[in-house]
Design a protein around this motif. Structure first.
Motif, PDB file in Angstrom:
ATOM      1  N   MET A  76       9.623   2.218   8.063  1.00 51.54           N
ATOM      2  CA  MET A  76       9.367   1.453   9.279  1.00 51.54           C
ATOM      3  C   MET A  76      10.345   0.310   9.430  1.00 51.54           C
ATOM      4  SD  MET A  76       5.243   1.404   9.326  1.00 51.54           S
ATOM      5  CE  MET A  76       5.027   0.264  10.681  1.00 51.54           C
ATOM      6  N   LEU A 109       0.560   6.788   5.141  1.00 48.45           N
ATOM      7  CA  LEU A 109       0.538   5.473   5.792  1.00 48.45           C
ATOM      8  C   LEU A 109      -0.081   4.418   4.878  1.00 48.45           C
ATOM      9  CD1 LEU A 109      -0.193   6.394   9.486  1.00 48.45           C
ATOM     10  CD2 LEU A 109       1.799   5.169   8.642  1.00 48.45           C
ATOM     11  N   PHE A 110      -0.847   3.495   5.460  1.00 46.91           N
ATOM     12  CA  PHE A 110      -1.348   2.369   4.679  1.00 46.91           C
ATOM     13  C   PHE A 110      -2.872   2.448   4.634  1.00 46.91           C
ATOM     14  CE2 PHE A 110       2.324   1.205   7.308  1.00 46.91           C
ATOM     15  CZ  PHE A 110       3.276   1.280   6.310  1.00 46.91           C
ATOM     16  N   PRO A 111      -3.420   3.018   3.562  1.00 55.67           N
ATOM     17  CA  PRO A 111      -4.830   3.403   3.546  1.00 55.67           C
ATOM     18  C   PRO A 111      -5.807   2.294   3.920  1.00 55.67           C
ATOM     19  CG  PRO A 111      -3.726   4.033   1.496  1.00 55.67           C
ATOM     20  CD  PRO A 111      -2.720   3.319   2.316  1.00 55.67           C
ATOM     21  N   GLU A 112      -5.491   1.051   3.548  1.00 56.87           N
ATOM     22  CA  GLU A 112      -6.480  -0.016   3.739  1.00 56.87           C
ATOM     23  C   GLU A 112      -6.240  -0.837   4.994  1.00 56.87           C
ATOM     24  OE1 GLU A 112      -9.097  -0.356   1.775  1.00 56.87           O
ATOM     25  OE2 GLU A 112      -8.420   1.291   0.491  1.00 56.87           O
ATOM     26  N   MET A 113      -5.323  -0.387   5.852  1.00 56.07           N
ATOM     27  CA  MET A 113      -5.106  -1.134   7.084  1.00 56.07           C
ATOM     28  C   MET A 113      -5.726  -0.369   8.245  1.00 56.07           C
ATOM     29  SD  MET A 113      -1.227  -2.390   6.410  1.00 56.07           S
ATOM     30  CE  MET A 113      -1.011  -3.442   7.836  1.00 56.07           C
ATOM     31  N   ILE A 116       2.237  -3.700  13.634  1.00 58.05           N
ATOM     32  CA  ILE A 116       3.501  -4.031  12.964  1.00 58.05           C
ATOM     33  C   ILE A 116       4.581  -3.008  13.275  1.00 58.05           C
ATOM     34  CG2 ILE A 116       2.535  -5.357  11.048  1.00 58.05           C
ATOM     35  CD1 ILE A 116       2.758  -2.892   9.311  1.00 58.05           C
ATOM     36  N   ALA A 117       4.209  -1.882  13.906  1.00 61.12           N
ATOM     37  CA  ALA A 117       5.201  -0.820  14.145  1.00 61.12           C
ATOM     38  C   ALA A 117       6.374  -1.266  15.030  1.00 61.12           C
ATOM     39  CB  ALA A 117       4.520   0.407  14.736  1.00 61.12           C
ATOM     40  N   GLN A 169       0.806  -1.217   0.000  1.00 61.26           N
ATOM     41  CA  GLN A 169       0.000   0.000   0.000  1.00 61.26           C
ATOM     42  C   GLN A 169       0.832   1.257   0.000  1.00 61.26           C
ATOM     43  OE1 GLN A 169      -2.950  -0.342   3.147  1.00 61.26           O
ATOM     44  NE2 GLN A 169      -3.361  -2.424   2.512  1.00 61.26           N
ATOM     45  N   ASN A 170       2.001   1.219   0.587  1.00 69.12           N
ATOM     46  CA  ASN A 170       2.841   2.413   0.636  1.00 69.12           C
ATOM     47  C   ASN A 170       4.278   1.983   0.851  1.00 69.12           C
ATOM     48  OD1 ASN A 170       4.090   4.843   1.063  1.00 69.12           O
ATOM     49  ND2 ASN A 170       2.533   5.633   2.449  1.00 69.12           N
ATOM     50  N   VAL A 225       3.404   5.474  15.451  1.00 68.06           N
ATOM     51  CA  VAL A 225       4.184   4.410  14.807  1.00 68.06           C
ATOM     52  C   VAL A 225       5.668   4.636  15.050  1.00 68.06           C
ATOM     53  CG1 VAL A 225       4.950   3.600  12.530  1.00 68.06           C
ATOM     54  CG2 VAL A 225       2.519   3.779  13.038  1.00 68.06           C
ATOM     55  N   GLU A 282      -3.921  -2.571  13.205  1.00 62.44           N
ATOM     56  CA  GLU A 282      -2.988  -3.371  12.398  1.00 62.44           C
ATOM     57  C   GLU A 282      -1.672  -2.623  12.210  1.00 62.44           C
ATOM     58  OE1 GLU A 282      -5.653  -6.164   9.423  1.00 62.44           O
ATOM     59  OE2 GLU A 282      -5.373  -4.074   8.901  1.00 62.44           O
ATOM     60  N   VAL A 283      -1.779  -1.318  11.929  1.00 58.24           N
ATOM     61  CA  VAL A 283      -0.568  -0.531  11.702  1.00 58.24           C
ATOM     62  C   VAL A 283       0.257  -0.463  12.981  1.00 58.24           C
ATOM     63  CG1 VAL A 283       0.309   1.739  11.133  1.00 58.24           C
ATOM     64  CG2 VAL A 283      -1.592   0.803   9.843  1.00 58.24           C
TER      65      VAL A 283
END
Ligand SMILES: Nc1ncnc2c1ncn2[C@@H]1O[C@H](COP(=O)(O)OP(=O)(O)OP(=O)(O)O)[C@@H](O)[C@H]1O
Ligand SMILES: [Mg+2]
Lengths: 295, 258
Positions: free
Chosen positions: A186, B108-112, B120-121, A178-179, B168, B116-117
């Motif tokens: 990260m 960031l991750f639009p679909e998470m 994993i951070a 996604q990115n 994060v 969830e984000v």
């Protein structure tokens, strides 16, 4: 048409759908993660089937089949992982990567096909089915191997979905899809995650190939048909979600089964393509698609 | 802690910044201030390893993070086989060392989902101790994280997304935190809230590199302020000598501002 025939056609459609879903999911994982279409996908299906056939020569029955499938899936995962570094990674930064990847993956598919021909020869082969005979499901008799194929396809899809949603590596893969930049910031090794995506795609293709090889005859170039079907599935269904190609695969499988029954084998590809064109006219991003594509 | 010497870089073939020297000591907060589009974000992305440095040195804790030597010129426009041209610096090595970068306007991750984000951070902490405390600090600073834990990132507001980005970064247990315009484009109230959060992260003892357009906010937080103009650091100002608006404008725009 009797109810029995209807049931029979529906069932064979669902089995086709299961196989299509398994094939298409590999294509869509690569498309959403790496942003390229993998035209070697059909060759992965074929190679997976041939590896399984080879291994199955050493063992018989259910466990021979399971072992053969396992070896094939494992080897194809490794091959997909490695191929990422040869086919896609080198061109990552180029603006025309999509076109370049079409060429490199097509080249890979030609090479793989020729290798199969070289190693196993052009004669048709068949993997002996996992289970023989028929079993009864909801009062109707089915070829047992078909049912096993569908069950395993569904289980594999569920396992993949769980992997992507629940595990750290799976989530990291989605993040990288996604990115990319944010995933790198990260600390994720995006290259390895991308290679894993191609490995997973190849493994899913191999599993589909193993079952196709146990349902019908295979020859070195039989991957062309699965590739075309998974392309139709992915374009028809869109890739908004992990599940959208799966639904699309089952719809197309059932449509194909019915059109084979009513119009004959010759016309069924035309029906599928026609259906795809209609869907694209009405909803260009695919039946279940959004404009954005994700894992 | 961080020592950048003679660093040049940009988006090939366009050079964006040249010969930048920047040091951040242990327990120090350093500000970067300058006009839009002069290359602050490009500099910081390079320091964080997202872009390859062209020339110069990036040292963190005395360890060199980028490959020695200048970036070689491309053989040809047509030879771009990346396998033979390895990256000159990798973000994950910077992250492993504890150099954590919060990108400007991170999507960031639009679909998470937020959960969830944040899940994993901690991978970015690479085994550094203190994820637990940072988790508490992040949730303490931004209660919204808990309220919106099940929302996908793309449904968050810009401010909420910024908060997730900072959270994060905190979960990575930063030894040096680089914040690129954390208050960009936010409503005044949110801006204050974030500024306060940054202040508390600072109090918690994390060294900072901070970019912002608001000089009041910057001077309130940092020990030293660098003026970044035209791809180089034009001047360094100590917090004791609070600069007047006038003098900054002169430094930034030469005589033209008056
Ligand atoms: N991805 C990119 N590719 C090519 N050029 C870029 C890219 N991103 C930024 N630039 C250019 O690099 C220069 C510096 O941009 P940068 O974002 O680093 O400035 P900045 O100082 O951070 O500005 P701001 O205060 O608006 O954030 C600008 O001229 C911009 O056009
Ligand atoms: Mg910027």
């Amino acid at each position: 048409m009797t109810f029995e025939t209807f049931q029979f056609i529906l069932a064979s459609g669902l089995i086709l759908g299961g196989l299509y879903a398994l094939m298409a999911i590999g294509l869509s994982v690569v498309w959403t993660t790496l942003d390229v279409f993998n035209f070697a996908h059909g060759a992965f299906v074929a190679l997976g089937a041939y590896i399984a056939w080879q291994v199955a020569q050493y063992g018989e029955g259910l466990w021979g089949f399971v072992f053969a499938a396992g070896v094939s899936v494992g080897l194809m995962f490794v091959l997909g992982f490695i191929l990422h570094f040869c086919l896609i990674k080198p061109f990552e930064k180029r603006p025309n990567i999509v076109l370049l990847a079409v060429i490199t993956t097509l080249a890979a598919s030609v090479v793989i096909e020729s290798l199969i021909q070289l190693v196993w020869g052009p004669r048709e082969k068949q993997i002996s089915p996992a289970v023989s005979g028929r079993i009864e499901v909801f009062g109707t008799g089915f070829v047992a191997n078909d049912v096993v194929a569908l069950a395993v396809a569904l289980a594999a899809l569920a396992a993949l979905a769980l992997f992507l949603r629940r595990t750290g590596t799976g989530r990291a893969m989605r993040a990288a899809a996604q990115n990319r930049e944010a995933a790198e910031a990260m600390g994720f090794n995006v290259t390895v995650l991308y290679a894993t995506a191609l490995g997973i795609a190849a493994a899913a293709a191999a599993l589909a190939g193993v079952f196709i090889g146990s349902l019908r005859f295979i020859n070195p170039s039989f991957g062309a048909d699965p590739l075309m079907k998974s392309l139709i599935v992915v374009i028809f269904g869109g890739v908004a979600k992990f599940t959208s190609p799966i639904y699309a695969a089952f719809i197309l499988g059932v449509v194909e089964a019915f059109s084979i029954y009513f119009l004959g084998l010759y016309w069924s590809p035309a029906v599928l393509f026609g259906l795809m064109v209609v869907v694209l006219l009405v909803k260009p991003e695919g039946l279940f698609g959004h404009r954005r594509k994700t894992l | 802690m961080l020592q950048v010497t003679g660093l040049s870089g940009g988006y090939p073939p366009v050079s964006v910044f040249r010969d930048v020297d920047l040091t951040v000591g242990e327990d120090e907060a350093v500000g970067l201030f300058g006009p839009n589009g002069h290359g602050k974000s490009t500099l910081l992305s390079t320091v964080a390893g997202l872009l390859d440095p062209w020339r110069g040195e990036i040292r963190f804790d005395g360890r060199r993070l980028n490959a020695p030597g200048d970036m070689p010129a491309r053989l040809s426009r047509h030879v771009n086989y990346d396998l033979f041209r390895p990256r000159r610096m990798r973000a994950r090595h910077a992250v492993r060392a504890g150099l954590i970068y919060v990108m400007q306007g991170n999507r960031l991750f639009p679909e998470m989902t937020v959960d969830e984000v944040l899940g994993i951070a901690p991978k970015a902490a690479m085994g550094r101790a203190g994820v637990g405390e940072m988790y508490d600090l992040a949730h303490d600073l931004f209660p919204v994280l808990r309220r919106r834990r099940r929302s996908k990132i793309r449904y968050l507001s810009g401010g909420e997304r910024q908060m997730v980005s900072i959270a994060v970064a905190l979960l990575a247990v930063p030894r040096l935190l680089i914040l690129d315009e954390p208050t960009l484009g936010l409503a005044p109230r949110l801006r204050l809230e974030l500024a306060e959060a940054v202040g508390r992260i600072r109090e918690a003892g994390t060294p900072l590199v901070l970019v912002d357009q608001n000089i009041e906010f910057l001077t309130g937080l940092v020990d030293r302020l660098h003026l970044f103009v035209n791809g180089t650091i034009a001047a360094e100002i100590d917090r004791t000598e609070r600069p007047s608006h006038e003098s900054i404008m002169t430094l930034m725009f030469g005589g033209a501002a008056r």
